[in-house]
Design a protein around this motif. Structure first.
Motif, PDB file in Angstrom:
ATOM      1  N   GLU A 123     -25.842  -4.999  46.677  1.00  0.00           N
ATOM      2  CA  GLU A 123     -25.035  -5.705  47.673  1.00  0.00           C
ATOM      3  C   GLU A 123     -25.765  -5.802  49.016  1.00  0.00           C
ATOM      4  OE1 GLU A 123     -21.062  -4.814  50.248  1.00  0.00           O
ATOM      5  OE2 GLU A 123     -21.079  -4.127  48.171  1.00  0.00           O
ATOM      6  N   LEU A 124     -26.484  -4.739  49.397  1.00  0.00           N
ATOM      7  CA  LEU A 124     -27.197  -4.728  50.686  1.00  0.00           C
ATOM      8  C   LEU A 124     -28.484  -5.545  50.653  1.00  0.00           C
ATOM      9  CD1 LEU A 124     -26.623  -1.040  51.777  1.00  0.00           C
ATOM     10  CD2 LEU A 124     -25.436  -3.086  52.557  1.00  0.00           C
ATOM     11  N   ASN A 125     -29.026  -5.827  49.463  1.00  0.00           N
ATOM     12  CA  ASN A 125     -29.980  -6.901  49.237  1.00  0.00           C
ATOM     13  C   ASN A 125     -31.421  -6.682  49.681  1.00  0.00           C
ATOM     14  OD1 ASN A 125     -30.487  -9.348  48.068  1.00  0.00           O
ATOM     15  ND2 ASN A 125     -29.931 -10.543  49.864  1.00  0.00           N
ATOM     16  N   ILE A 126     -31.820  -5.559  50.230  1.00  0.00           N
ATOM     17  CA  ILE A 126     -33.224  -5.374  50.613  1.00  0.00           C
ATOM     18  C   ILE A 126     -33.792  -4.256  49.755  1.00  0.00           C
ATOM     19  CG2 ILE A 126     -34.817  -4.787  52.464  1.00  0.00           C
ATOM     20  CD1 ILE A 126     -32.632  -5.663  54.432  1.00  0.00           C
ATOM     21  N   ARG A 127     -34.642  -4.606  48.781  1.00  0.00           N
ATOM     22  CA  ARG A 127     -35.241  -3.605  47.905  1.00  0.00           C
ATOM     23  C   ARG A 127     -36.469  -4.193  47.222  1.00  0.00           C
ATOM     24  NH1 ARG A 127     -31.270  -6.416  45.724  1.00  0.00           N
ATOM     25  NH2 ARG A 127     -31.130  -6.657  43.489  1.00  0.00           N
ATOM     26  N   ASN A 128     -37.327  -3.313  46.695  1.00  0.00           N
ATOM     27  CA  ASN A 128     -38.533  -3.796  46.047  1.00  0.00           C
ATOM     28  C   ASN A 128     -38.340  -3.872  44.532  1.00  0.00           C
ATOM     29  OD1 ASN A 128     -38.826  -1.179  45.108  1.00  0.00           O
ATOM     30  ND2 ASN A 128     -40.446  -0.648  46.530  1.00  0.00           N
ATOM     31  N   ALA A 129     -39.381  -4.280  43.826  1.00  0.00           N
ATOM     32  CA  ALA A 129     -39.271  -4.521  42.385  1.00  0.00           C
ATOM     33  C   ALA A 129     -39.015  -3.238  41.605  1.00  0.00           C
ATOM     34  CB  ALA A 129     -40.537  -5.192  41.873  1.00  0.00           C
ATOM     35  N   ARG A 130     -39.596  -2.126  42.023  1.00  0.00           N
ATOM     36  CA  ARG A 130     -39.374  -0.872  41.297  1.00  0.00           C
ATOM     37  C   ARG A 130     -37.937  -0.400  41.439  1.00  0.00           C
ATOM     38  NH1 ARG A 130     -45.040   1.722  43.026  1.00  0.00           N
ATOM     39  NH2 ARG A 130     -46.297   0.716  41.424  1.00  0.00           N
ATOM     40  N   LEU A 131     -37.368  -0.581  42.602  1.00  0.00           N
ATOM     41  CA  LEU A 131     -35.961  -0.205  42.776  1.00  0.00           C
ATOM     42  C   LEU A 131     -35.050  -1.121  41.964  1.00  0.00           C
ATOM     43  CD1 LEU A 131     -35.855   0.667  46.568  1.00  0.00           C
ATOM     44  CD2 LEU A 131     -35.821   2.238  44.636  1.00  0.00           C
ATOM     45  N   ARG A 132     -35.402  -2.394  41.862  1.00  0.00           N
ATOM     46  CA  ARG A 132     -34.627  -3.309  41.018  1.00  0.00           C
ATOM     47  C   ARG A 132     -34.697  -2.887  39.553  1.00  0.00           C
ATOM     48  NH1 ARG A 132     -37.343  -8.311  43.053  1.00  0.00           N
ATOM     49  NH2 ARG A 132     -37.122  -7.834  45.232  1.00  0.00           N
ATOM     50  N   THR A 133     -35.884  -2.433  39.131  1.00  0.00           N
ATOM     51  CA  THR A 133     -36.040  -1.951  37.767  1.00  0.00           C
ATOM     52  C   THR A 133     -35.183  -0.716  37.530  1.00  0.00           C
ATOM     53  OG1 THR A 133     -38.309  -2.787  37.759  1.00  0.00           O
ATOM     54  CG2 THR A 133     -37.736  -1.181  36.066  1.00  0.00           C
ATOM     55  N   LEU A 134     -35.191   0.198  38.493  1.00  0.00           N
ATOM     56  CA  LEU A 134     -34.368   1.405  38.388  1.00  0.00           C
ATOM     57  C   LEU A 134     -32.887   1.044  38.315  1.00  0.00           C
ATOM     58  CD1 LEU A 134     -34.473   4.508  38.365  1.00  0.00           C
ATOM     59  CD2 LEU A 134     -34.397   4.432  40.860  1.00  0.00           C
ATOM     60  N   GLU A 135     -32.457   0.086  39.113  1.00  0.00           N
ATOM     61  CA  GLU A 135     -31.072  -0.376  39.070  1.00  0.00           C
ATOM     62  C   GLU A 135     -30.724  -0.922  37.691  1.00  0.00           C
ATOM     63  OE1 GLU A 135     -31.169  -3.326  42.065  1.00  0.00           O
ATOM     64  OE2 GLU A 135     -31.295  -1.889  43.701  1.00  0.00           O
ATOM     65  N   ALA A 136     -31.613  -1.750  37.150  1.00  0.00           N
ATOM     66  CA  ALA A 136     -31.360  -2.358  35.843  1.00  0.00           C
ATOM     67  C   ALA A 136     -31.264  -1.296  34.749  1.00  0.00           C
ATOM     68  CB  ALA A 136     -32.460  -3.359  35.512  1.00  0.00           C
TER      69      ALA A 136
END
Length: 160
Positions: A123-136
Motif C-alpha cells: 500500500e505504501l508503494n516504495i520498495r525494491n524487487a527483493r522486497l516484492r519477491t519476499l511479499e509474493a
C-alpha cells in the motif's frame, strides 16, 4: 490414519512450504544485513539521529522493518515446523497429528501476520524487487500453509 490418498499431497505441500520458507529466510537475512550495513551511523558521542528507529531499513518504506522482522520469525517457525511435519508424514497416525497440526498452525498464523505487513508495504508503494519477491512468497505461503493444514486434517476426518 485410514486415508492414504492425502499423504502425497501433504508431502508435496510440506516440501514446497519448506523451500519457500528457506527462500523467505534468505531474502529476509539479506534485508537485515543491508539494514545493518547501511543503517544509521551513531557518532562518537553516541548521539542518536532525530528520527532513530531500531528497525530502520534504508530500502523500502515505513512498514519494511516490521515486515522483514515478522517475515524472519515466520520463516524460522515455518521451516522448523517441517520437522514435526516430516515425523507425521513418516508415521501418518493420529498420534502424530496434533504436534504437526499445532506447529503448522502457529507457522501459518505468523505467516499471516507477516503477510499483513506485506500488504501494508504494498500500500505504501516504495520498495525494491527483493522486497516484492519476499511479499509474493509470503502471500503464496499463507495459502499453501493453509492447504497443508487442511490436507493433514482432511486425512484425519476419514479415519474410522
Amino acid at each position: 490414519m485410514a486415508n492414504e490418498q492425502l499423504k502425497p499431497i501433504a508431502t508435496l505441500l510440506l516440501g514446497l512450504n519448506f523451500c519457500m520458507y528457506v527462500i523467505v529466510l534468505g531474502i529476509g537475512a539479506w534485508a537485515v544485513n543491508r539494514a545493518i550495513d547501511h543503517g544509521f551511523v551513531i557518532g562518537t558521542g553516541f548521539d542518536l539521529p532525530a528520527h532513530f528507529s531500531p528497525i530502520y531499513f534504508p530500502m523500502g518504506n515505513a512498514a519494511t522493518g516490521f515486515f522483514v522482522t515478522f517475515a524472519l520469525i515466520a520463516g524460522v517457525v515455518g521451516a522448523g515446523s517441517t520437522i514435526a511435519g516430516l515425523n507425521h508424514i513418516r508415521s501418518w497416525t493420529s498420534e502424530s497429528l496434533p504436534s504437526a497440526a499445532s506447529v503448522a498452525t502457529i507457522a501459518w498464523s505468523l505467516t499471516l501476520l507477516a503477510m499483513g505487513f506485506a500488504c501494508k508495504e504494498i500500500e505504501l508503494n516504495i520498495r525494491n524487487a527483493r522486497l516484492r519477491t519476499l511479499e509474493a512468497f509470503l502471500i503464496i505461503l499463507s495459502a499453501t500453509q493453509l492447504f497443508y493444514i487442511g490436507a493433514i486434517h482432511g486425512a484425519a476426518a476419514y479415519r474410522r
